[in-house]
Write a protein that holds these residues in place. Structure first.
Motif, short mmCIF file in Angstrom:
data_model
loop_
_atom_site.label_atom_id
_atom_site.label_comp_id
_atom_site.label_asym_id
_atom_site.label_seq_id
_atom_site.Cartn_x
_atom_site.Cartn_y
_atom_site.Cartn_z
N CYS A 45 -38.57 -25.05 22.39
CA CYS A 45 -38.37 -23.61 22.26
C CYS A 45 -38.63 -22.95 23.61
O CYS A 45 -39.65 -23.21 24.24
CB CYS A 45 -39.29 -23.05 21.19
N GLU A 47 -39.44 -20.03 24.10
CA GLU A 47 -40.52 -19.05 23.99
C GLU A 47 -41.89 -19.71 23.90
O GLU A 47 -42.84 -19.26 24.51
CB GLU A 47 -40.32 -18.18 22.73
N CYS A 48 -42.00 -20.77 23.10
CA CYS A 48 -43.34 -21.33 22.84
C CYS A 48 -43.46 -22.82 23.14
O CYS A 48 -44.54 -23.38 23.04
CB CYS A 48 -43.75 -21.06 21.40
N CYS A 93 -37.24 -21.90 18.41
CA CYS A 93 -37.75 -22.38 17.14
C CYS A 93 -37.58 -21.30 16.07
O CYS A 93 -37.17 -20.18 16.38
CB CYS A 93 -39.22 -22.78 17.27
N HIS A 96 -38.93 -17.85 16.66
CA HIS A 96 -38.42 -17.04 17.77
C HIS A 96 -36.92 -16.79 17.73
O HIS A 96 -36.32 -16.45 18.74
CB HIS A 96 -38.81 -17.68 19.11
ZN LIG Z 1 -40.90 -20.74 19.54
#
Ligand SMILES: [Zn+2]
Length: 97
Positions: A45, A47-48, A93, A96
């Motif tokens: 992901c 973002e994370c 994911c 997100h």
């Molecule tokens: Zn994520």
């Protein structure tokens, strides 16, 4: 890093091991992620950083390795989407999207 050589020889064996469930929970997500990595369809992901499997790349990679028909690839992608692991074609994911 796992390589395609390490995938089970028979497609049926791969499919059974990768998608075996008990009480609707995947028994060996680690194996599924290793297979995804072996065919270079493992992303994270943006973002994370959570590992996610790219559905299209997975279908193509596994499909190529086992020389699958379009129908088999379709079934494979469905099984992947039903598996409960994080899957996406967009590098994000489920938290997100
Ligand atoms: Zn994520």
């Amino acid at each position: 890093m796992p390589t395609p050589d390490e995938l089970p020889t028979a497609y049926a064996e791969f499919f059974t091991r990768a998608f075996a469930k008990r009480d609707n929970v995947l028994l060996s997500p680690t194996f599924l992620f290793e297979c995804a990595e072996a065919v270079e369809s493992l992303d994270e992901c943006i973002e994370c950083g959570k590992p996610i499997i790219n559905i299209t790349a997975f279908g193509e990679g596994i499909g190529e390795h086992y020389v699958l028909t379009d129908e088999q690839i379709e079934r494979l992608e469905e099984a992947l989407e039903d598996s409960g692991v994080e899957v996406s074609d967009d590098d994000v994911c489920s938290d997100h999207v």
